[in-house]
Structures are given as structure tokens and as C-alpha cells.
Design a protein around this motif. Sequence first.
Motif, short mmCIF file in Angstrom:
data_model
loop_
_atom_site.label_atom_id
_atom_site.label_comp_id
_atom_site.label_asym_id
_atom_site.label_seq_id
_atom_site.Cartn_x
_atom_site.Cartn_y
_atom_site.Cartn_z
N ASN A 77 0.85 -1.19 0.00
CA ASN A 77 0.00 0.00 0.00
C ASN A 77 0.88 1.24 0.00
N ASN A 78 0.58 2.17 -0.87
CA ASN A 78 1.29 3.44 -0.92
C ASN A 78 0.33 4.51 -0.39
N ASN A 79 0.49 4.89 0.87
CA ASN A 79 -0.37 5.91 1.47
C ASN A 79 0.22 7.32 1.34
N SER A 80 1.24 7.47 0.52
CA SER A 80 1.87 8.78 0.37
C SER A 80 1.16 9.59 -0.72
N ASN A 81 1.58 10.83 -0.86
CA ASN A 81 1.02 11.73 -1.87
C ASN A 81 1.80 11.68 -3.18
N CYS A 82 2.70 10.70 -3.31
CA CYS A 82 3.56 10.61 -4.50
C CYS A 82 3.51 9.22 -5.10
N ASN A 83 3.67 9.15 -6.41
CA ASN A 83 3.88 7.87 -7.07
C ASN A 83 5.25 7.37 -6.65
N ILE A 84 5.39 6.07 -6.43
CA ILE A 84 6.67 5.54 -5.98
C ILE A 84 7.06 4.29 -6.76
N ILE A 85 8.33 3.98 -6.70
CA ILE A 85 8.86 2.71 -7.20
C ILE A 85 9.51 2.03 -6.01
N VAL A 86 8.99 0.86 -5.64
CA VAL A 86 9.62 0.08 -4.58
C VAL A 86 10.61 -0.85 -5.25
N ARG A 87 11.86 -0.76 -4.82
CA ARG A 87 12.94 -1.54 -5.43
C ARG A 87 13.35 -2.65 -4.47
N PHE A 88 13.35 -3.88 -4.98
CA PHE A 88 13.76 -5.05 -4.22
C PHE A 88 15.11 -5.50 -4.77
N ALA A 89 16.10 -5.62 -3.89
CA ALA A 89 17.42 -6.08 -4.31
C ALA A 89 17.82 -7.25 -3.42
N GLY A 90 18.05 -8.38 -4.03
CA GLY A 90 18.47 -9.58 -3.33
C GLY A 90 19.10 -10.50 -4.35
N GLU A 91 18.82 -11.80 -4.23
CA GLU A 91 19.31 -12.70 -5.27
C GLU A 91 18.69 -12.35 -6.61
N LYS A 92 17.47 -11.85 -6.57
CA LYS A 92 16.79 -11.34 -7.76
C LYS A 92 16.42 -9.89 -7.50
N PHE A 93 16.13 -9.17 -8.56
CA PHE A 93 15.79 -7.75 -8.46
C PHE A 93 14.41 -7.51 -9.05
N TYR A 94 13.64 -6.66 -8.37
CA TYR A 94 12.29 -6.32 -8.82
C TYR A 94 12.08 -4.83 -8.59
N ASN A 95 11.31 -4.21 -9.48
CA ASN A 95 10.89 -2.82 -9.32
C ASN A 95 9.38 -2.79 -9.44
N LEU A 96 8.71 -2.30 -8.40
CA LEU A 96 7.25 -2.28 -8.38
C LEU A 96 6.76 -0.84 -8.33
N PRO A 97 6.09 -0.37 -9.39
CA PRO A 97 5.52 0.98 -9.37
C PRO A 97 4.17 0.97 -8.67
N ILE A 98 3.92 2.02 -7.87
CA ILE A 98 2.64 2.12 -7.17
C ILE A 98 2.18 3.57 -7.22
N TYR A 99 0.96 3.78 -7.72
CA TYR A 99 0.39 5.12 -7.74
C TYR A 99 0.17 5.62 -6.32
N ARG A 100 0.17 6.92 -6.14
CA ARG A 100 -0.10 7.52 -4.82
C ARG A 100 -1.48 7.09 -4.33
N HIS A 101 -1.60 6.90 -3.05
CA HIS A 101 -2.86 6.48 -2.41
C HIS A 101 -3.47 5.26 -3.10
N SER A 102 -2.60 4.31 -3.41
CA SER A 102 -3.05 3.11 -4.11
C SER A 102 -2.25 1.91 -3.61
N LYS A 103 -2.47 0.77 -4.21
CA LYS A 103 -1.69 -0.41 -3.85
C LYS A 103 -1.37 -1.18 -5.12
N ASN A 104 -0.36 -2.02 -5.02
CA ASN A 104 0.02 -2.88 -6.13
C ASN A 104 0.54 -4.17 -5.53
#
Length: 142
Positions: A77-104
Motif C-alpha cells: 500500500n502506498n499511502n503517500s502523496n507521491c507515485n513511488i517505485i519500490v525496489r527489491f534487491a536480493g538474489e533477484k531484483f524487482y521494481n514495483l511501481p505504485i500510484y499515490r494512495h493506491s496499492k500494487n
Amino acid sequence: MMKKILSFLSLVLIFSCQTNPVISRVPAKQTAEQMEKQEFEMLMKQDSIHKHQTAAESLDVLLNENPDDRRVSLIINNNSNCNIIVRFAGEKFYNLPIYRHSKNFIVVEKGTYSLGANLCNARYSATKTFDDSSTMTLTENQ
């Protein structure tokens, strides 16, 4: 006469070697914020193309909890006022975009990840181990 011809050819060669100045625009450097905005838009396009496949995979992982499955489903859940990209870095890498006040949601391999995101110019970072499907909520400081 020969001197005149040589003089003329010399002048022609001298003036023909001059170049006209070329005026070109050097593109302005993009700010990190502008680059992240462009990346967000590109990721959202990709996300919308693969949304049905990702949703089916996420539901499969959630409904058929199997300890041998190497995947987990995450809802963020992105409860902020900004669109964000959550970046996962581990053995594999993922980038998850989430609109403001939304979820993905995303399906990732089980394991430990360094997470990072820019929440309205506030930096979020954490290290999390995902062994089970879960939900996270990100909120900007007010």
C-alpha cells in the motif's frame, strides 16, 4: 599568369577549408526526480500489460499456500502523496511501481531483500525477509 592561377587556387583552398560554426543544443541534464518519473511511467506501462498474468500468479500463490513453493505474494500500500517505485534487491531484483494512495502487488522469490523507495523526497530503506505472503504499507512522514 601561372602565379595568378596558383594564388587563386590557394585562396580557394584556404576559404574552402573554413567551416561554418554549427550551433546545436546540448540536452539539459535530467534531475533524479525527472528520471524516476520517466522510469515510473515506463514501469506502469509494463505493469498494465502484465497485470492479468501477475494477478493470476499472485492469487495462485495466496490460495495454494505450499511450503515447497519458492514464491510469495506481496501487497504494498502506498499511502503517500507521491507515485513511488519500490525496489527489491536480493538474489533477484524487482521494481514495483505504485500510484499515490493506491496499492500494487508482486510475486517474488522467497528470501531476504533490501527494499528502497523515494516517498515524496524522503528515502525509505529496509531489509526484509519474505518467507510468507504479506502486506506492507508505506506512508510519508507528515
